[in-house]
Design an enzyme around this catalytic site. Structure first.
Site, PDB file in Angstrom:
ATOM      1  N   ASP A  45       0.871  -1.182   0.000  1.00  0.00           N
ATOM      2  CA  ASP A  45       0.000   0.000   0.000  1.00  0.00           C
ATOM      3  C   ASP A  45       0.912   1.238   0.000  1.00  0.00           C
ATOM      4  O   ASP A  45       2.139   1.121  -0.163  1.00  0.00           O
ATOM      5  CB  ASP A  45      -0.987  -0.043   1.186  1.00  0.00           C
ATOM      6  CG  ASP A  45      -0.326   0.138   2.549  1.00  0.00           C
ATOM      7  OD1 ASP A  45       0.910   0.277   2.617  1.00  0.00           O
ATOM      8  OD2 ASP A  45      -1.065   0.127   3.561  1.00  0.00           O
ATOM      9  N   HIS A  46       0.315   2.410   0.186  1.00  0.00           N
ATOM     10  CA  HIS A  46       1.105   3.654   0.150  1.00  0.00           C
ATOM     11  C   HIS A  46       2.172   3.677   1.249  1.00  0.00           C
ATOM     12  O   HIS A  46       3.269   4.182   1.045  1.00  0.00           O
ATOM     13  CB  HIS A  46       0.172   4.857   0.292  1.00  0.00           C
ATOM     14  CG  HIS A  46      -0.699   4.772   1.515  1.00  0.00           C
ATOM     15  ND1 HIS A  46      -1.771   3.891   1.584  1.00  0.00           N
ATOM     16  CD2 HIS A  46      -0.639   5.386   2.716  1.00  0.00           C
ATOM     17  CE1 HIS A  46      -2.336   3.997   2.774  1.00  0.00           C
ATOM     18  NE2 HIS A  46      -1.665   4.893   3.485  1.00  0.00           N
TER      19      HIS A  46
ATOM     20  N   CYS B  39       3.076  -3.195   4.039  1.00  0.00           N
ATOM     21  CA  CYS B  39       2.174  -2.098   4.412  1.00  0.00           C
ATOM     22  C   CYS B  39       2.880  -1.348   5.545  1.00  0.00           C
ATOM     23  O   CYS B  39       4.076  -1.499   5.737  1.00  0.00           O
ATOM     24  CB  CYS B  39       0.775  -2.605   4.795  1.00  0.00           C
ATOM     25  SG  CYS B  39       0.676  -3.562   6.325  1.00  0.00           S
TER      26      CYS B  39
ATOM     27  N   THR C  89       2.626  -1.631   8.834  1.00  0.00           N
ATOM     28  CA  THR C  89       3.037  -2.514   9.927  1.00  0.00           C
ATOM     29  C   THR C  89       3.372  -3.934   9.480  1.00  0.00           C
ATOM     30  O   THR C  89       3.957  -4.693  10.251  1.00  0.00           O
ATOM     31  CB  THR C  89       1.891  -2.652  10.949  1.00  0.00           C
ATOM     32  OG1 THR C  89       0.768  -3.232  10.245  1.00  0.00           O
ATOM     33  CG2 THR C  89       1.492  -1.315  11.538  1.00  0.00           C
TER      34      THR C  89
ATOM     35  N   HIS D   6       9.868 -23.852   9.002  1.00  0.00           N
ATOM     36  CA  HIS D   6       8.790 -24.495   9.763  1.00  0.00           C
ATOM     37  C   HIS D   6       7.415 -24.310   9.140  1.00  0.00           C
ATOM     38  O   HIS D   6       6.535 -25.143   9.346  1.00  0.00           O
ATOM     39  CB  HIS D   6       8.758 -23.948  11.199  1.00  0.00           C
ATOM     40  CG  HIS D   6       9.923 -24.394  12.029  1.00  0.00           C
ATOM     41  ND1 HIS D   6       9.972 -24.231  13.393  1.00  0.00           N
ATOM     42  CD2 HIS D   6      11.090 -25.022  11.679  1.00  0.00           C
ATOM     43  CE1 HIS D   6      11.118 -24.724  13.853  1.00  0.00           C
ATOM     44  NE2 HIS D   6      11.814 -25.192  12.827  1.00  0.00           N
TER      45      HIS D   6
ATOM     46  N   ARG E  75       7.837 -33.207  10.512  1.00  0.00           N
ATOM     47  CA  ARG E  75       6.694 -32.897  11.395  1.00  0.00           C
ATOM     48  C   ARG E  75       6.028 -31.579  10.989  1.00  0.00           C
ATOM     49  O   ARG E  75       4.828 -31.380  11.204  1.00  0.00           O
ATOM     50  CB  ARG E  75       7.137 -32.854  12.856  1.00  0.00           C
ATOM     51  CG  ARG E  75       8.069 -31.704  13.207  1.00  0.00           C
ATOM     52  CD  ARG E  75       8.598 -31.826  14.632  1.00  0.00           C
ATOM     53  NE  ARG E  75       9.323 -30.643  15.063  1.00  0.00           N
ATOM     54  CZ  ARG E  75      10.583 -30.360  14.707  1.00  0.00           C
ATOM     55  NH1 ARG E  75      11.234 -31.163  13.880  1.00  0.00           N
ATOM     56  NH2 ARG E  75      11.176 -29.269  15.156  1.00  0.00           N
ATOM     57  N   HIS E  76       6.806 -30.687  10.399  1.00  0.00           N
ATOM     58  CA  HIS E  76       6.243 -29.400   9.993  1.00  0.00           C
ATOM     59  C   HIS E  76       5.273 -29.559   8.815  1.00  0.00           C
ATOM     60  O   HIS E  76       4.309 -28.803   8.687  1.00  0.00           O
ATOM     61  CB  HIS E  76       7.359 -28.421   9.633  1.00  0.00           C
ATOM     62  CG  HIS E  76       8.331 -28.212  10.744  1.00  0.00           C
ATOM     63  ND1 HIS E  76       7.972 -27.655  11.947  1.00  0.00           N
ATOM     64  CD2 HIS E  76       9.649 -28.530  10.855  1.00  0.00           C
ATOM     65  CE1 HIS E  76       9.031 -27.623  12.752  1.00  0.00           C
ATOM     66  NE2 HIS E  76      10.053 -28.159  12.115  1.00  0.00           N
TER      67      HIS E  76
HETATM   68  C1  RB5 Z   1      -2.087   2.548   6.444  1.00  0.00           C
HETATM   69  O1  RB5 Z   1      -2.110   3.799   7.012  1.00  0.00           O
HETATM   70  C2  RB5 Z   1      -1.822   1.478   7.491  1.00  0.00           C
HETATM   71  O2  RB5 Z   1      -2.901   1.337   8.342  1.00  0.00           O
HETATM   72  C3  RB5 Z   1      -1.474   0.168   6.836  1.00  0.00           C
HETATM   73  O3  RB5 Z   1      -0.387   0.352   5.995  1.00  0.00           O
HETATM   74  C4  RB5 Z   1      -1.040  -0.978   7.742  1.00  0.00           C
HETATM   75  O4  RB5 Z   1      -0.103  -0.551   8.665  1.00  0.00           O
HETATM   76  C5  RB5 Z   1      -2.049  -1.848   8.342  1.00  0.00           C
HETATM   77  O5  RB5 Z   1      -1.714  -2.874   8.983  1.00  0.00           O
END
Ligand code: RB5
Length: 144
Positions: free
Chosen positions: A11-12, A68, A70, A101, A135-136
């Site tokens: 994403d951005h 993204c 996070t 794994h 096992r995995h």
């Molecule tokens: C976008 O602002 C943000 O929420 C997205 O990139 C991400 O971090 C979501 O998990």
């Protein structure tokens, strides 16, 4: 000779790291399929996770990288597709274990959280580490 083709999308919030990793993949000799986003506009990460899942499902690429802000939202979205095992990784150890794994086929990053060199390190480890099976394999089969 080109190695396997890796699809990459963000994403951005992940665009900058996505573009850096795209260059890294090409420098390592991989084919790269860039699914965007490629401008500054705010977009929705599920759209890019879904696009990448479709490409893997159609065997147009063998593995993927998602970014993204996070790494969480985009991997949740990707993991709604049964053929995807997306692993948000923060260091080489998590990337290695995601392959050994879990046989992860998608590496996810938080572009706002991880440093560029750490992300490149994760990428290299992810691409070169084999699934251990045994096992995995039984556990991974249960995910399906
Ligand atoms: C976008 O602002 C943000 O929420 C997205 O990139 C991400 O971090 C979501 O998990």
């Amino acid at each position: 000779m080109k190695k396997e083709t890796i699809a990459i999308a963000s994403d951005h919030a992940g665009r900058e790291l996505k573009n850096i990793l795209k260059e890294e993949l090409a420098a390592l000799g991989y084919g790269v399929m860039d699914l965007g986003t490629n401008d500054h506009e705010s977009v929705d990460y599920p759209d890019f996770a879904n696009a990448l899942a479709a490409v893997l499902k159609e065997n147009k690429a063998s593995r993927g990288v998602l970014v993204c802000g996070t790494g969480i939202g985009i991997s949740i979205a990707a993991n709604r597709h049964p053929e995807i095992r997306a692993a948000p990784c923060h260091d080489a150890l998590s990337a290695r274990l995601a392959r050994q794994h879990v046989d992860a086929n998608v590496l996810a990053f938080g572009g706002r959280l991880i440093g560029v060199e750490t992300a490149k390190d994760c990428l290299r480890v992810f691409l070169t580490t084999a699934f251990e099976g045994g096992r995995h394999a039984r556990r991974v089969q249960k995910l399906a």
